[in-house]
Design a protein around this motif. Structure first.
Motif, PDB file in Angstrom:
ATOM      1  N   ASP A 132      49.749 -79.499 -23.192  1.00 39.00           N
ATOM      2  CA  ASP A 132      50.865 -80.444 -23.265  1.00 39.00           C
ATOM      3  C   ASP A 132      50.424 -81.802 -23.836  1.00 39.00           C
ATOM      4  OD1 ASP A 132      52.720 -78.624 -22.191  1.00 39.00           O
ATOM      5  OD2 ASP A 132      52.119 -79.145 -20.148  1.00 39.00           O
ATOM      6  N   PHE A 133      49.176 -82.134 -23.660  1.00 37.41           N
ATOM      7  CA  PHE A 133      48.621 -83.376 -24.181  1.00 37.41           C
ATOM      8  C   PHE A 133      48.312 -83.256 -25.677  1.00 37.41           C
ATOM      9  CE2 PHE A 133      44.965 -86.302 -24.863  1.00 37.41           C
ATOM     10  CZ  PHE A 133      45.556 -87.490 -24.459  1.00 37.41           C
ATOM     11  N   PHE A 134      47.986 -82.039 -26.112  1.00 38.58           N
ATOM     12  CA  PHE A 134      47.533 -81.803 -27.483  1.00 38.58           C
ATOM     13  C   PHE A 134      48.493 -82.334 -28.557  1.00 38.58           C
ATOM     14  CE2 PHE A 134      46.927 -78.837 -31.144  1.00 38.58           C
ATOM     15  CZ  PHE A 134      45.667 -79.277 -31.527  1.00 38.58           C
ATOM     16  N   PRO A 135      49.796 -82.015 -28.541  1.00 40.87           N
ATOM     17  CA  PRO A 135      50.660 -82.547 -29.605  1.00 40.87           C
ATOM     18  C   PRO A 135      50.727 -84.071 -29.592  1.00 40.87           C
ATOM     19  CG  PRO A 135      51.901 -81.074 -28.146  1.00 40.87           C
ATOM     20  CD  PRO A 135      50.510 -81.143 -27.629  1.00 40.87           C
ATOM     21  N   LEU A 136      50.677 -84.662 -28.413  1.00 41.12           N
ATOM     22  CA  LEU A 136      50.703 -86.121 -28.296  1.00 41.12           C
ATOM     23  C   LEU A 136      49.446 -86.724 -28.907  1.00 41.12           C
ATOM     24  CD1 LEU A 136      51.949 -86.059 -24.619  1.00 41.12           C
ATOM     25  CD2 LEU A 136      53.286 -86.907 -26.563  1.00 41.12           C
ATOM     26  N   PHE A 137      48.320 -86.065 -28.704  1.00 40.44           N
ATOM     27  CA  PHE A 137      47.062 -86.515 -29.297  1.00 40.44           C
ATOM     28  C   PHE A 137      47.134 -86.435 -30.823  1.00 40.44           C
ATOM     29  CE2 PHE A 137      42.916 -85.212 -31.061  1.00 40.44           C
ATOM     30  CZ  PHE A 137      42.209 -86.376 -30.836  1.00 40.44           C
ATOM     31  N   ILE A 138      47.627 -85.319 -31.358  1.00 41.19           N
ATOM     32  CA  ILE A 138      47.702 -85.138 -32.814  1.00 41.19           C
ATOM     33  C   ILE A 138      48.649 -86.170 -33.432  1.00 41.19           C
ATOM     34  CG2 ILE A 138      48.344 -83.540 -34.689  1.00 41.19           C
ATOM     35  CD1 ILE A 138      45.722 -82.823 -33.194  1.00 41.19           C
ATOM     36  N   ALA A 139      49.706 -86.539 -32.737  1.00 42.16           N
ATOM     37  CA  ALA A 139      50.676 -87.519 -33.256  1.00 42.16           C
ATOM     38  C   ALA A 139      50.245 -88.964 -32.998  1.00 42.16           C
ATOM     39  CB  ALA A 139      52.052 -87.270 -32.637  1.00 42.16           C
ATOM     40  N   VAL A 155      48.269 -75.500 -39.191  1.00 40.66           N
ATOM     41  CA  VAL A 155      48.786 -74.948 -37.943  1.00 40.66           C
ATOM     42  C   VAL A 155      47.658 -75.091 -36.933  1.00 40.66           C
ATOM     43  CG1 VAL A 155      49.629 -72.881 -36.780  1.00 40.66           C
ATOM     44  CG2 VAL A 155      50.337 -73.347 -39.139  1.00 40.66           C
ATOM     45  N   LEU A 156      47.866 -75.960 -35.959  1.00 41.82           N
ATOM     46  CA  LEU A 156      46.813 -76.286 -34.998  1.00 41.82           C
ATOM     47  C   LEU A 156      47.157 -75.765 -33.607  1.00 41.82           C
ATOM     48  CD1 LEU A 156      46.208 -79.984 -36.119  1.00 41.82           C
ATOM     49  CD2 LEU A 156      44.839 -77.966 -36.736  1.00 41.82           C
ATOM     50  N   ARG A 157      46.129 -75.313 -32.911  1.00 40.30           N
ATOM     51  CA  ARG A 157      46.264 -74.843 -31.532  1.00 40.30           C
ATOM     52  C   ARG A 157      45.178 -75.497 -30.695  1.00 40.30           C
ATOM     53  NH1 ARG A 157      46.915 -69.135 -34.126  1.00 40.30           N
ATOM     54  NH2 ARG A 157      49.157 -69.210 -34.568  1.00 40.30           N
ATOM     55  N   PRO A 158      45.485 -75.847 -29.456  1.00 40.20           N
ATOM     56  CA  PRO A 158      44.486 -76.517 -28.616  1.00 40.20           C
ATOM     57  C   PRO A 158      43.429 -75.561 -28.075  1.00 40.20           C
ATOM     58  CG  PRO A 158      46.475 -76.110 -27.356  1.00 40.20           C
ATOM     59  CD  PRO A 158      46.765 -75.664 -28.768  1.00 40.20           C
ATOM     60  N   THR A 203      59.030 -87.760 -34.697  1.00 39.03           N
ATOM     61  CA  THR A 203      59.646 -86.807 -33.781  1.00 39.03           C
ATOM     62  C   THR A 203      58.906 -85.476 -33.842  1.00 39.03           C
ATOM     63  OG1 THR A 203      61.684 -85.698 -33.095  1.00 39.03           O
ATOM     64  CG2 THR A 203      61.388 -86.032 -35.461  1.00 39.03           C
ATOM     65  N   PHE A 204      58.809 -84.830 -32.700  1.00 41.19           N
ATOM     66  CA  PHE A 204      58.176 -83.520 -32.628  1.00 41.19           C
ATOM     67  C   PHE A 204      59.176 -82.410 -32.927  1.00 41.19           C
ATOM     68  CE2 PHE A 204      55.525 -86.073 -29.752  1.00 41.19           C
ATOM     69  CZ  PHE A 204      54.270 -85.785 -30.251  1.00 41.19           C
ATOM     70  N   LYS A 205      60.465 -82.756 -32.891  1.00 42.34           N
ATOM     71  CA  LYS A 205      61.515 -81.759 -33.053  1.00 42.34           C
ATOM     72  C   LYS A 205      61.780 -81.458 -34.524  1.00 42.34           C
ATOM     73  CE  LYS A 205      64.069 -82.732 -28.770  1.00 42.34           C
ATOM     74  NZ  LYS A 205      62.993 -82.656 -27.944  1.00 42.34           N
ATOM     75  N   VAL A 206      62.049 -80.202 -34.803  1.00 42.82           N
ATOM     76  CA  VAL A 206      62.425 -79.765 -36.141  1.00 42.82           C
ATOM     77  C   VAL A 206      63.928 -79.539 -36.121  1.00 42.82           C
ATOM     78  CG1 VAL A 206      62.172 -77.935 -37.861  1.00 42.82           C
ATOM     79  CG2 VAL A 206      60.181 -78.694 -36.535  1.00 42.82           C
ATOM     80  N   SER A 207      64.667 -80.297 -36.944  1.00 42.26           N
ATOM     81  CA  SER A 207      66.128 -80.193 -36.919  1.00 42.26           C
ATOM     82  C   SER A 207      66.688 -79.425 -38.113  1.00 42.26           C
ATOM     83  CB  SER A 207      66.747 -81.594 -36.850  1.00 42.26           C
ATOM     84  OG  SER A 207      66.314 -82.374 -37.938  1.00 42.26           O
ATOM     85  N   ARG A 208      65.850 -79.118 -39.083  1.00 45.32           N
ATOM     86  CA  ARG A 208      66.305 -78.319 -40.219  1.00 45.32           C
ATOM     87  C   ARG A 208      65.155 -77.419 -40.651  1.00 45.32           C
ATOM     88  NH1 ARG A 208      64.990 -83.226 -41.278  1.00 45.32           N
ATOM     89  NH2 ARG A 208      63.731 -83.704 -43.077  1.00 45.32           N
TER      90      ARG A 208
END
Length: 183
Positions: free
Chosen positions: A99-106, A88-91, A37-42
């Motif tokens: 928007d594609f960048f996090p999907l690529f990293i995961a 900590v990564l930035r495209p 998951t990309f979401k942080v819940s805690r």
């Protein structure tokens, strides 16, 4: 498709700070990131974290470089500080769509390659000097945008199903407890 070195795709933000008491509420450690998951819940800590931490900005992609086989990738939900056991990564938006960048990293494509260069046995870690050298094929920017749109819809659908399953599980447990009380 064109081939790029990872340091042509991403910026590894290494800006750090020593945490102060007020940072404890906006701290993310690897223990706060969940695989899948990309979401942080805690988040947060009862006391100010010790040692230098990475400065993160809302929207940054957080990558757990220690024990990368756990495949912990998240999107920073706020400005704050992140564990130095992560990246900590930035495209670089001239090469990869934001928007594609996090999907690529995961993706398994990226993570499998990154895991292969981990060093150490008890707590394998990925070093930037090795990661930046890896080469990846990426579709053209317009294709990345189209893929990101579809893939984020899939991610949202999967998150909705997870929530539905959790609610169903709660309902089944409550019904079972009710049945046991009536006996």
């Amino acid at each position: 498709m064109a081939e790029y070195r990872f340091d042509d795709i991403a910026i590894n933000s290494t800006e750090k700070k020593k945490p102060v008491e007020s940072d404890k509420e906006h701290y993310l450690g690897l223990e706060h990131l969940d695989s899948g998951t990309f979401k942080v819940s805690r988040f947060g800590s009862e006391v100010a974290p010790i040692g230098d931490k990475l400065i993160m900005k809302k929207g940054d992609v957080l990558f757990g470089k220690r024990r990368a086989y756990q495949k912990k990738v998240a999107i920073a939900p706020f400005d704050g500080i992140f564990s130095a056991h992560g990246m900590v990564l930035r495209p670089k938006e001239d090469v990869i769509d934001k928007d594609f960048f996090p999907l690529f990293i995961a993706s398994d494509y990226f993570l499998d390659a990154a895991i292969k260069i981990s060093v150490g046995s008890l707590s394998p870690t990925i070093n930037w000097r090795d990661l930046k050298e890896l080469k990846f094929n990426l579709p053209e920017l317009d294709e990345q945008k189209k893929l990101a749109e579809v893939l984020w819809q899939i991610v949202d659908t999967m998150e909705s199903y997870k929530k539905l399953l959790a609610k169903t599980d709660e309902m089944v447990k409550a019904k079972y407890a009710e049945t046991m009380i009536l006996k």
